[in-house]
Design a protein around this motif. Structure first.
Motif: not given
Length: 130
Positions: A82-84, A96-99, A103-109
């Motif tokens: 994720v880049e911001a 928007s960055f938190r969202h 999603d990134f965390v969900a992918g990691c899990i």
């Protein structure tokens, strides 16, 4: 200022991970989230271990760094990222960055659980296990 942004993003990642780990997942797996420092860089390490099949453990390494004015959050050396813009985490993390981080965390899990499931199946089936 940049160190504070990186720390803020790491803390947000940890908070999101803790929030997303459901009770059924936590019931089956021991999940540990910590900061690991290596060569002056700190990474978020998520370690999950099966409670029913030992010794099945997997780790997801998440790196948070600045590349100029861009915050780069990556998993396992860039498998997912994720880049911001720096302004999305200054003075607070933008919605928007938190969202995107969520999603990134969900992918990691999901990646950790997928790895654990595959290894558990191998061990329960007698393939490559001890």
């Amino acid at each position: 200022m940049s160190d504070a942004v990186v720390r803020r993003v790491r803390a947000e990642l940890i908070e999101l991970a803790v929030d997303q780990i459901s009770k059924p997942i936590a019931h089956e797996f021991d999940i540990r989230i910590e900061l690991a420092e290596d060569d002056g860089e700190a990474d978020v390490v998520v370690e999950a271990a099966s409670r029913s099949v030992r010794p099945v453990v997997t780790q997801i390494l998440v790196s948070v760094r600045l590349d100029g004015d861009t915050i780069v959050v990556s998993r396992d050396g860039g498998a997912q990222r994720v880049e911001a813009d720096l302004t999305e985490a200054e003075p607070d993390i933008a919605t928007s960055f938190r969202h995107r981080l969520s999603d990134f965390v969900a992918g990691c899990i999901a990646a950790a659980l997928s790895r654990l499931n595959a290894e558990m199946q191998r061990r329960l089936g007698g393939y490559g296990g001890s």
